[in-house]
Scaffold this motif. Structure first.
Motif, PDB file in Angstrom:
ATOM      1  N   ARG A  48       0.665  -1.307   0.080  1.00 36.63           N
ATOM      2  CA  ARG A  48      -0.157   0.032   0.170  1.00 36.63           C
ATOM      3  C   ARG A  48       0.851   1.054   0.144  1.00 36.63           C
ATOM      4  O   ARG A  48       0.586   2.291  -0.741  1.00 36.63           O
ATOM      5  CB  ARG A  48      -0.771   0.011   1.064  1.00 36.63           C
ATOM      6  CG  ARG A  48      -2.251  -0.833   1.024  1.00 36.63           C
ATOM      7  CD  ARG A  48      -3.307  -0.568   2.004  1.00 36.63           C
ATOM      8  NE  ARG A  48      -2.581  -0.787   3.313  1.00 36.63           N
ATOM      9  CZ  ARG A  48      -2.973  -1.321   4.350  1.00 36.63           C
ATOM     10  NH1 ARG A  48      -4.067  -2.181   4.253  1.00 36.63           N
ATOM     11  NH2 ARG A  48      -2.519  -1.401   5.592  1.00 36.63           N
ATOM     12  N   LEU A  59       2.439   1.638  -3.378  1.00 34.65           N
ATOM     13  CA  LEU A  59       1.480   2.085  -4.489  1.00 34.65           C
ATOM     14  C   LEU A  59       1.182   3.684  -4.107  1.00 34.65           C
ATOM     15  O   LEU A  59       0.762   4.390  -5.230  1.00 34.65           O
ATOM     16  CB  LEU A  59       0.242   1.355  -4.266  1.00 34.65           C
ATOM     17  CG  LEU A  59       0.456   0.123  -4.872  1.00 34.65           C
ATOM     18  CD1 LEU A  59      -0.759  -0.935  -4.721  1.00 34.65           C
ATOM     19  CD2 LEU A  59       0.868   0.031  -6.392  1.00 34.65           C
ATOM     20  N   TYR A  68       4.127   5.487  -5.413  1.00 34.47           N
ATOM     21  CA  TYR A  68       4.061   5.660  -6.948  1.00 34.47           C
ATOM     22  C   TYR A  68       3.031   6.366  -7.553  1.00 34.47           C
ATOM     23  O   TYR A  68       3.187   7.400  -8.664  1.00 34.47           O
ATOM     24  CB  TYR A  68       3.698   4.249  -7.398  1.00 34.47           C
ATOM     25  CG  TYR A  68       3.648   3.869  -8.911  1.00 34.47           C
ATOM     26  CD1 TYR A  68       4.739   4.199  -9.683  1.00 34.47           C
ATOM     27  CD2 TYR A  68       2.645   3.452  -9.595  1.00 34.47           C
ATOM     28  CE1 TYR A  68       4.566   4.044 -11.274  1.00 34.47           C
ATOM     29  CE2 TYR A  68       2.381   3.358 -10.813  1.00 34.47           C
ATOM     30  CZ  TYR A  68       3.639   3.780 -11.759  1.00 34.47           C
ATOM     31  OH  TYR A  68       3.247   3.491 -12.996  1.00 34.47           O
ATOM     32  N   SER A  69       1.802   6.539  -6.964  1.00 37.06           N
ATOM     33  CA  SER A  69       0.596   7.299  -7.397  1.00 37.06           C
ATOM     34  C   SER A  69       1.156   8.755  -7.217  1.00 37.06           C
ATOM     35  O   SER A  69       0.759   9.720  -7.944  1.00 37.06           O
ATOM     36  CB  SER A  69      -0.687   7.180  -6.728  1.00 37.06           C
ATOM     37  OG  SER A  69      -0.589   7.256  -5.318  1.00 37.06           O
ATOM     38  N   CYS A 123      -0.549  -5.436  -9.978  1.00 31.77           N
ATOM     39  CA  CYS A 123      -0.828  -5.952  -8.552  1.00 31.77           C
ATOM     40  C   CYS A 123      -2.213  -6.067  -8.394  1.00 31.77           C
ATOM     41  O   CYS A 123      -2.855  -6.558  -7.444  1.00 31.77           O
ATOM     42  CB  CYS A 123       0.026  -5.254  -7.632  1.00 31.77           C
ATOM     43  SG  CYS A 123      -0.338  -3.678  -7.572  1.00 31.77           S
ATOM     44  N   ALA A 133      -7.824  -0.845  -9.260  1.00 35.83           N
ATOM     45  CA  ALA A 133      -6.773  -0.083  -9.346  1.00 35.83           C
ATOM     46  C   ALA A 133      -7.381   1.578  -9.093  1.00 35.83           C
ATOM     47  O   ALA A 133      -6.881   2.218  -8.214  1.00 35.83           O
ATOM     48  CB  ALA A 133      -5.745  -0.103 -10.290  1.00 35.83           C
ATOM     49  N   THR A 149      -0.865  -0.659 -13.218  1.00 36.02           N
ATOM     50  CA  THR A 149      -1.086  -1.484 -11.974  1.00 36.02           C
ATOM     51  C   THR A 149      -2.098  -2.467 -12.138  1.00 36.02           C
ATOM     52  O   THR A 149      -2.178  -3.477 -11.583  1.00 36.02           O
ATOM     53  CB  THR A 149      -1.356  -0.703 -10.489  1.00 36.02           C
ATOM     54  OG1 THR A 149      -2.555  -0.078 -10.932  1.00 36.02           O
ATOM     55  CG2 THR A 149       0.005   0.090 -10.389  1.00 36.02           C
TER      56      THR A 149
END
Length: 170
Positions: free
Chosen positions: A56, A59, A62-63, A87, A94, A121
């Motif tokens: 989490r 991600l 990354y976002s 993922c 996503a 993703t």
């Protein structure tokens, strides 16, 4: 059609023939769904998945990087999204993760980072999805959305129908 940038615009040329261009089937279907949105299937209900704290956080980082990069430069954001981190089983999962982890106030301004995040993703996007970037004429408003497997996987995105696609990323 420029396969790297995804431009769908046609330009008149003296000796150029664009009528023989072969477009991928998923792109033709996505454009057809944009022209006939009543043919779209209903998006499946979203099942919340349990992810480890590390995944989490990864991600989320990354976002956030995608958001910052896209506000700075489209090409850099597009290149960063090319590094796939599949993922999520479906694109709708996503998108739901992105929406749950970013402030609701700014979601309307995050359509491109959200679409790129979902594309990079999701396990199903590469085979079945297309990111469309559209313009609302005569204004200069632009919007990005995804069409995948005959659905628009973001149930909260209801403004995409007002935009005419001018570019696609697939």
């Amino acid at each position: 059609m420029n396969s790297f940038l995804g431009l769908l615009l046609e330009f008149e040329g003296v000796n150029q023939n664009y009528n023989n261009a072969i477009l991928p089937q998923k792109l033709c279907e996505a454009i057809d769904y944009c022209n006939n949105p009543y043919r779209l299937n209903k998006c499946n209900s979203i099942v919340k998945e349990n992810r480890s704290i590390f995944v989490r956080k990864l991600l989320n980082v990354y976002s956030s990087v995608l958001i910052k990069t896209n506000t700075f430069n489209f090409w850099l954001g597009r290149s960063l999204a090319g590094f796939r981190l599949p993922c999520f089983a479906e694109t709708s999962q996503a998108i739901n993760f992105f929406r749950c982890n970013k402030s609701g106030d700014i979601q309307n301004n995050l359509c491109l980072p959200r679409s790129l995040f979902a594309a990079s993703t999701s396990k199903s996007f590469k085979k079945n999805g297309v990111i469309l970037i559209g313009v609302s004429l005569p204004s200069n408003l632009m919007h990005a959305w995804i069409i995948e497997n005959g659905t628009q996987p973001d149930p909260l995105d209801n403004i995409w129908i007002n935009f005419q696609p001018v570019a696609a990323i697939y």
